[in-house]
Design an enzyme around this catalytic site. Structure first.
Site, PDB file in Angstrom:
ATOM      1  N   GLU A   2      -4.707   9.919  -4.532  1.00  0.00           N
ATOM      2  CA  GLU A   2      -4.274  10.873  -5.567  1.00  0.00           C
ATOM      3  C   GLU A   2      -5.413  11.176  -6.544  1.00  0.00           C
ATOM      4  O   GLU A   2      -5.360  12.143  -7.294  1.00  0.00           O
ATOM      5  CB  GLU A   2      -3.046  10.329  -6.315  1.00  0.00           C
ATOM      6  CG  GLU A   2      -3.263   9.080  -7.155  1.00  0.00           C
ATOM      7  CD  GLU A   2      -3.210   7.776  -6.340  1.00  0.00           C
ATOM      8  OE1 GLU A   2      -3.466   7.812  -5.121  1.00  0.00           O
ATOM      9  OE2 GLU A   2      -2.916   6.726  -6.951  1.00  0.00           O
ATOM     10  N   SER A  58      -7.664  -1.341  -1.497  1.00  0.00           N
ATOM     11  CA  SER A  58      -7.877  -2.683  -2.047  1.00  0.00           C
ATOM     12  C   SER A  58      -7.082  -3.726  -1.256  1.00  0.00           C
ATOM     13  O   SER A  58      -6.073  -3.409  -0.615  1.00  0.00           O
ATOM     14  CB  SER A  58      -7.448  -2.704  -3.511  1.00  0.00           C
ATOM     15  OG  SER A  58      -6.071  -2.409  -3.586  1.00  0.00           O
ATOM     16  N   PHE A 116     -10.121   6.248  -2.687  1.00  0.00           N
ATOM     17  CA  PHE A 116     -10.844   7.303  -3.414  1.00  0.00           C
ATOM     18  C   PHE A 116     -12.333   7.366  -3.094  1.00  0.00           C
ATOM     19  O   PHE A 116     -12.984   8.368  -3.358  1.00  0.00           O
ATOM     20  CB  PHE A 116     -10.670   7.112  -4.936  1.00  0.00           C
ATOM     21  CG  PHE A 116     -11.565   6.060  -5.528  1.00  0.00           C
ATOM     22  CD1 PHE A 116     -12.905   6.333  -5.811  1.00  0.00           C
ATOM     23  CD2 PHE A 116     -11.104   4.774  -5.801  1.00  0.00           C
ATOM     24  CE1 PHE A 116     -13.744   5.365  -6.354  1.00  0.00           C
ATOM     25  CE2 PHE A 116     -11.935   3.798  -6.327  1.00  0.00           C
ATOM     26  CZ  PHE A 116     -13.256   4.095  -6.600  1.00  0.00           C
ATOM     27  N   CYS A 159     -17.011  -0.381   0.007  1.00  0.00           N
ATOM     28  CA  CYS A 159     -16.537  -1.685   0.464  1.00  0.00           C
ATOM     29  C   CYS A 159     -17.662  -2.441   1.154  1.00  0.00           C
ATOM     30  O   CYS A 159     -17.547  -3.619   1.422  1.00  0.00           O
ATOM     31  CB  CYS A 159     -15.363  -1.517   1.418  1.00  0.00           C
ATOM     32  SG  CYS A 159     -15.836  -0.696   2.938  1.00  0.00           S
ATOM     33  N   LYS A 168      -2.117  10.626   3.825  1.00  0.00           N
ATOM     34  CA  LYS A 168      -1.822  10.451   2.393  1.00  0.00           C
ATOM     35  C   LYS A 168      -3.159  10.261   1.695  1.00  0.00           C
ATOM     36  O   LYS A 168      -3.717   9.163   1.687  1.00  0.00           O
ATOM     37  CB  LYS A 168      -0.906   9.232   2.208  1.00  0.00           C
ATOM     38  CG  LYS A 168      -0.015   9.271   0.994  1.00  0.00           C
ATOM     39  CD  LYS A 168      -0.727   9.363  -0.338  1.00  0.00           C
ATOM     40  CE  LYS A 168      -1.258   8.030  -0.821  1.00  0.00           C
ATOM     41  NZ  LYS A 168      -2.093   8.166  -2.039  1.00  0.00           N
ATOM     42  N   GLU A 183     -14.300  -8.462  -6.616  1.00  0.00           N
ATOM     43  CA  GLU A 183     -14.915  -7.176  -6.282  1.00  0.00           C
ATOM     44  C   GLU A 183     -15.067  -6.384  -7.582  1.00  0.00           C
ATOM     45  O   GLU A 183     -14.079  -6.088  -8.247  1.00  0.00           O
ATOM     46  CB  GLU A 183     -14.005  -6.422  -5.300  1.00  0.00           C
ATOM     47  CG  GLU A 183     -14.583  -5.101  -4.869  1.00  0.00           C
ATOM     48  CD  GLU A 183     -13.734  -4.404  -3.805  1.00  0.00           C
ATOM     49  OE1 GLU A 183     -12.494  -4.438  -3.899  1.00  0.00           O
ATOM     50  OE2 GLU A 183     -14.341  -3.817  -2.889  1.00  0.00           O
TER      51      GLU A 183
HETATM   52  P1  NAD Z   1      -6.242   1.340  -3.815  1.00  0.00           P
HETATM   53  O1  NAD Z   1      -5.785   0.166  -3.045  1.00  0.00           O
HETATM   54  O2  NAD Z   1      -5.974   1.374  -5.268  1.00  0.00           O
HETATM   55  O3  NAD Z   1      -5.607   2.684  -3.217  1.00  0.00           O
HETATM   56  C1  NAD Z   1      -5.658   2.967  -1.843  1.00  0.00           C
HETATM   57  C2  NAD Z   1      -4.448   3.807  -1.478  1.00  0.00           C
HETATM   58  O4  NAD Z   1      -3.264   3.053  -1.748  1.00  0.00           O
HETATM   59  C3  NAD Z   1      -4.350   5.099  -2.276  1.00  0.00           C
HETATM   60  O5  NAD Z   1      -4.003   6.140  -1.410  1.00  0.00           O
HETATM   61  C4  NAD Z   1      -3.258   4.802  -3.311  1.00  0.00           C
HETATM   62  O6  NAD Z   1      -2.487   5.933  -3.611  1.00  0.00           O
HETATM   63  C5  NAD Z   1      -2.398   3.756  -2.636  1.00  0.00           C
HETATM   64  N1  NAD Z   1      -1.853   2.750  -3.570  1.00  0.00           N
HETATM   65  C6  NAD Z   1      -2.407   2.304  -4.723  1.00  0.00           C
HETATM   66  N2  NAD Z   1      -1.630   1.334  -5.265  1.00  0.00           N
HETATM   67  C7  NAD Z   1      -0.564   1.166  -4.442  1.00  0.00           C
HETATM   68  C8  NAD Z   1       0.567   0.295  -4.448  1.00  0.00           C
HETATM   69  N3  NAD Z   1       0.769  -0.571  -5.418  1.00  0.00           N
HETATM   70  N4  NAD Z   1       1.443   0.381  -3.424  1.00  0.00           N
HETATM   71  C9  NAD Z   1       1.256   1.250  -2.429  1.00  0.00           C
HETATM   72  N5  NAD Z   1       0.193   2.105  -2.371  1.00  0.00           N
HETATM   73  C10 NAD Z   1      -0.719   2.062  -3.358  1.00  0.00           C
HETATM   74  O7  NAD Z   1      -7.806   1.501  -3.525  1.00  0.00           O
HETATM   75  P2  NAD Z   1      -8.825   2.533  -4.169  1.00  0.00           P
HETATM   76  O8  NAD Z   1      -9.050   2.140  -5.603  1.00  0.00           O
HETATM   77  O9  NAD Z   1      -8.443   3.924  -3.874  1.00  0.00           O
HETATM   78  O10 NAD Z   1     -10.135   2.226  -3.308  1.00  0.00           O
HETATM   79  C11 NAD Z   1     -11.013   1.181  -3.590  1.00  0.00           C
HETATM   80  C12 NAD Z   1     -10.723  -0.035  -2.741  1.00  0.00           C
HETATM   81  O11 NAD Z   1     -10.730   0.316  -1.365  1.00  0.00           O
HETATM   82  C13 NAD Z   1     -11.768  -1.123  -2.892  1.00  0.00           C
HETATM   83  O12 NAD Z   1     -11.122  -2.365  -2.949  1.00  0.00           O
HETATM   84  C14 NAD Z   1     -12.595  -1.000  -1.630  1.00  0.00           C
HETATM   85  O13 NAD Z   1     -13.258  -2.167  -1.227  1.00  0.00           O
HETATM   86  C15 NAD Z   1     -11.541  -0.621  -0.652  1.00  0.00           C
HETATM   87  N6  NAD Z   1     -12.101   0.012   0.533  1.00  0.00           N
HETATM   88  C16 NAD Z   1     -12.140  -0.738   1.667  1.00  0.00           C
HETATM   89  C17 NAD Z   1     -12.710  -0.214   2.811  1.00  0.00           C
HETATM   90  C18 NAD Z   1     -12.784  -1.033   4.063  1.00  0.00           C
HETATM   91  O14 NAD Z   1     -13.186  -0.515   5.071  1.00  0.00           O
HETATM   92  N7  NAD Z   1     -12.425  -2.302   4.055  1.00  0.00           N
HETATM   93  C19 NAD Z   1     -13.234   1.092   2.800  1.00  0.00           C
HETATM   94  C20 NAD Z   1     -13.157   1.835   1.629  1.00  0.00           C
HETATM   95  C21 NAD Z   1     -12.585   1.279   0.484  1.00  0.00           C
END
Ligand code: NAD
Length: 490
Positions: free
Chosen positions: A182, A232, A155, A287, A179, A381
């Site tokens: 959401e 994450s 997001f 991140c 994808k 985090e």
């Molecule tokens: P998230 O992991 O909750 O969601 C990421 C994606 O995974 C979304 O599209 C979501 O729909 C999907 N998702 C969520 N839960 C899931 C599950 N249980 N099984 C399968 N798919 C699932 O992350 P977020 O809250 O959208 O974003 C924040 C996180 O992203 C932070 O931890 C941040 O550090 C990380 N991030 C990392 C980088 C990097 O380059 N390392 C860059 C941007 C964000």
């Protein structure tokens, strides 16, 4: 689900160049963190929706993969111009659905433009090699696209992270299922519209909205050849393991806990303003955000200046909202827990309300001092505008704290000593290092990617390093000369 007062029409999937309704029975509201208003609804698509999109992407691959790369990148030259032309509209959309400030939203669209520029240079970078390996026998290499690739995004950067993958993967001949998060599905719609206007053939880029169920279906689908994920660490691990169990090519980027090591000789004003910007930019939802600071030796004067600078960061003005009510509660919970454990809250961002935006999700800048490495605020985090300050007697103790973190996205050192900086660069266990820079995001052509629990898989997702992920290398050995003497290999 309330649809009457939505600002935008309900989000649909985008398949074969058309908006299509999902077969979903469930939809989620898309809420603006700025003021809690309802923007739209997003479908939690079904496996059937995904299969339809994969069929279309497979068909498109047959033709798109055969278009010469110099022709394919013409789409991205036009897309770059369209991003520039539409920067205000796209930035506003990013701001509305994500909650960041307009300047921050604009910065991520500018980064999207830089990513696209890099993709335009790919024909210059992917020329293969040729060598006469024995008399009359030549070996050559060529890069072939992988096939249908799926990109799952988070997001916090609704424009930049999709553009980490779209230009490179597609310019290299792949077709894609995107994808979106959401939580922020609207910017991706604008992105596909601009790509269509730029001349991207229908079916090359498709959007399937949803959450966990659709991500799992992507990992399992036999028609998808490669999966990239950004989000994450918990989900990065799940996606990596699940997609790899189906023998797909996978690269997943996870969360982070980035440490800034501040040495006593650091330039005080520059360090203080940089630390403050690093922890509060994008409301700490990066991140690459500075989340922990290790004050080495006597750096009290710098801590005092950080507090002064933090007080100038004003929610609703130069500090955006956090993504949801749940995120606000989680972040405030971390601060309260640290306080109970004996840390000192020097600047307190809890219970923040922005006048006129009372329903928005704001947390003020927060500086926590006397944090110890065992506290949750030191280890986890937080993803909010919070910096946790720990103390260390020397660089080695600071490095030990940094390297004990399971993450390894970024680390930074603030000092005026080249020797001290070099010492940290060589020893910090992180993929991206900053010297007097708190958010050391590599700019193109350098690639982006962390180490340890911040990334799973080989290579990086952007820049030159991404070429190997988005392509397959073919090695061809040729002999035309019948008279050439054969040897052991030919
Ligand atoms: P998230 O992991 O909750 O969601 C990421 C994606 O995974 C979304 O599209 C979501 O729909 C999907 N998702 C969520 N839960 C899931 C599950 N249980 N099984 C399968 N798919 C699932 O992350 P977020 O809250 O959208 O974003 C924040 C996180 O992203 C932070 O931890 C941040 O550090 C990380 N991030 C990392 C980088 C990097 O380059 N390392 C860059 C941007 C964000």
């Amino acid at each position: 689900m309330a649809t009457l007062t939505m600002k935008y029409p309900e989000v649909k999937n985008y398949v074969g160049g058309k908006y299509v309704s999902s077969k979903a029975s469930k939809h989620l509201d898309v809420i603006s963190p700025l003021d809690g208003s309802l923007l739209s609804t997003v479908p939690l698509s079904t496996k059937e929706d995904l299969s339809d999109a994969v069929s279309v992407a497979r068909k498109a691959f047959e033709t798109w993969s055969k278009v010469p790369i110099k022709e394919r990148v013409q789409v991205f030259f036009r897309y770059k111009t369209l991003l520039e032309k539409n920067i205000v509209e796209l930035s506003k959309l990013v701001q509305e659905e994500n909650g960041k400030t307009l300047d921050e939203a604009r910065a991520e669209v500018e980064k999207s433009i830089e990513l696209t520029e890099f993709a335009c240079s790919l024909p210059q970078l992917i020329g293969g090699e040729i060598l006469e390996v024995s008399k009359g026998v030549e070996c050559r290499t060529d890069y072939y696209p992988v096939g249908v690739v799926a990109c799952i995004v988070p997001f916090n950067f609704p424009s930049m992270v999709p553009n980490w993958t779209i230009p490179n993967a597609i310019a290299l001949g792949n077709t894609m299922i995107l994808k979106p998060s959401e939580v922020v599905p609207l910017s991706c719609i604008k992105i596909v519209e601009l790509l269509k206007e730029a001349g991207l053939p229908d079916g090359v880029l498709n959007i399937v909205n949803g959450d966990r169920e659709i991500v799992e279906a992507i990992c399992d689908h036999p028609g998808i050849d490669a999966v990239s994920f950004v989000g994450s660490t918990k989900v990065a691990k799940l996606v990596y393991a699940r997609a790899a169990s189906h023998f797909k090519r996978v690269l997943t980027l996870g969360g982070a806990k980035n440490h800034l090591m501040v040495l006593p000789d650091a330039h005080p004003a520059m360090t203080a303003s940089n630390v403050t910007a690093s922890m509060s930019g994008c409301a700490g939802q990066r991140c690459m955000a500075a989340s922990a600071m290790i004050a080495v030796g006597n750096s009290q004067h710098i801590i005092d200046m950080i507090c002064e600078d933090a007080k100038k960061v004003v929610p609703g003005q130069n500090l955006g909202a956090v993504i949801s009510k749940g995120a606000k509660e989680r972040i405030e919970g971390y601060i309260t827990e640290a306080e109970k454990q004996g840390a000192k809250i020097l600047v307190d961002g809890r219970n923040c309300v922005v006048k006129g935006k009372e329903n928005g999700f704001y947390v003020g800048p927060t500086v926590i001092d006397y944090v110890t490495p065992d506290m949750s605020v030191a280890r986890e985090e937080i993803f909010g505008p919070v910096i946790s300050i720990m103390r260390a007697k020397d660089i080695d103790e600071a490095l030990a704290i940094e390297n004990a973190s399971p993450y390894g996205n970024a680390a930074a050192v603030f000092t005026q000593s080249g020797g001290a900086a070099r010492y940290v660069i060589e020893r910090a266990s992180a993929g991206m290092i900053g010297v007097n820079i708190g958010v050391p995001v590599p700019r193109e052509p350098f690639s982006f990617g962390g180490w340890n629990d911040s990334k799973f898989g080989v290579g990086d997702l952007t820049g030159k390093s991404s070429i190997e992920f988005w392509t397959k290398l073919k090695k061809t050995t040729t002999k035309w000369n019948a008279e050439a003497k054969t040897n052991w290999m030919s």
